[in-house]
Design a protein around this motif. Sequence first.
Motif, PDB file in Angstrom:
ATOM      1  N   ALA A  28       0.836  -1.202   0.000  1.00 20.37           N
ATOM      2  CA  ALA A  28       0.000   0.000   0.000  1.00 20.37           C
ATOM      3  C   ALA A  28       0.872   1.254   0.000  1.00 20.37           C
ATOM      4  CB  ALA A  28      -0.935  -0.015   1.208  1.00 20.37           C
ATOM      5  N   LYS A  29       1.967   1.223   0.772  1.00 17.57           N
ATOM      6  CA  LYS A  29       2.889   2.361   0.788  1.00 17.57           C
ATOM      7  C   LYS A  29       3.517   2.565  -0.586  1.00 17.57           C
ATOM      8  CE  LYS A  29       6.145   2.149   3.820  1.00 17.57           C
ATOM      9  NZ  LYS A  29       7.078   2.092   4.922  1.00 17.57           N
ATOM     10  N   ASN A  30       3.869   1.477  -1.252  1.00 16.51           N
ATOM     11  CA  ASN A  30       4.452   1.572  -2.594  1.00 16.51           C
ATOM     12  C   ASN A  30       3.487   2.250  -3.566  1.00 16.51           C
ATOM     13  OD1 ASN A  30       6.800   0.343  -1.767  1.00 16.51           O
ATOM     14  ND2 ASN A  30       6.179  -1.691  -2.450  1.00 16.51           N
ATOM     15  N   ILE A  31       2.226   1.914  -3.483  1.00 18.82           N
ATOM     16  CA  ILE A  31       1.226   2.521  -4.355  1.00 18.82           C
ATOM     17  C   ILE A  31       1.091   4.010  -4.049  1.00 18.82           C
ATOM     18  CG2 ILE A  31      -1.246   2.566  -4.957  1.00 18.82           C
ATOM     19  CD1 ILE A  31       0.296   0.226  -6.172  1.00 18.82           C
ATOM     20  N   ALA A  32       1.040   4.362  -2.770  1.00 11.93           N
ATOM     21  CA  ALA A  32       0.928   5.775  -2.388  1.00 11.93           C
ATOM     22  C   ALA A  32       2.157   6.561  -2.853  1.00 11.93           C
ATOM     23  CB  ALA A  32       0.753   5.900  -0.881  1.00 11.93           C
ATOM     24  N   LEU A  48      -2.878   8.821   2.283  1.00  8.34           N
ATOM     25  CA  LEU A  48      -2.846   7.362   2.146  1.00  8.34           C
ATOM     26  C   LEU A  48      -1.509   6.801   2.625  1.00  8.34           C
ATOM     27  CD1 LEU A  48      -4.543   6.945  -1.342  1.00  8.34           C
ATOM     28  CD2 LEU A  48      -5.577   6.643   0.908  1.00  8.34           C
ATOM     29  N   LEU A  49      -0.434   7.512   2.333  1.00 10.66           N
ATOM     30  CA  LEU A  49       0.894   7.080   2.771  1.00 10.66           C
ATOM     31  C   LEU A  49       0.972   7.051   4.297  1.00 10.66           C
ATOM     32  CD1 LEU A  49       3.738   6.251   1.867  1.00 10.66           C
ATOM     33  CD2 LEU A  49       4.336   8.675   1.854  1.00 10.66           C
ATOM     34  N   LYS A  50       0.459   8.083   4.939  1.00  6.25           N
ATOM     35  CA  LYS A  50       0.449   8.130   6.409  1.00  6.25           C
ATOM     36  C   LYS A  50      -0.399   6.997   6.985  1.00  6.25           C
ATOM     37  CE  LYS A  50       1.253  13.071   6.694  1.00  6.25           C
ATOM     38  NZ  LYS A  50       0.677  14.388   6.997  1.00  6.25           N
ATOM     39  N   LYS A  51      -1.506   6.708   6.325  1.00  5.78           N
ATOM     40  CA  LYS A  51      -2.392   5.627   6.774  1.00  5.78           C
ATOM     41  C   LYS A  51      -1.680   4.277   6.699  1.00  5.78           C
ATOM     42  CE  LYS A  51      -7.213   4.360   6.010  1.00  5.78           C
ATOM     43  NZ  LYS A  51      -8.384   4.570   5.181  1.00  5.78           N
ATOM     44  N   ALA A  52      -0.969   4.036   5.610  1.00  4.65           N
ATOM     45  CA  ALA A  52      -0.234   2.775   5.445  1.00  4.65           C
ATOM     46  C   ALA A  52       0.918   2.677   6.437  1.00  4.65           C
ATOM     47  CB  ALA A  52       0.290   2.651   4.019  1.00  4.65           C
TER      48      ALA A  52
END
Length: 76
Positions: A28-32, A48-52
Amino acid sequence: MKKTIKINNIAYRDLFVIYYYLDMPVEAKNIAQRMLEKNIEPKEANTLLKKAEALEKLFIENGRQTPHFPIELIGE
């Protein structure tokens, strides 16, 4: 062209959601991060990055790779 960009943005967001709910914070971090690199909704990509990262931190703190607990059957 504009429709293609919208579909691309939606696809990245949906892919993030899939990885997030499958308890795969690294993917998920890679996608963000890819969204940030391609300048796709940068404000949302940061969120989204913070969420992941929060999910990944939670897993590390608890020594688990999933928020789900094993089912214990009574009487067996």
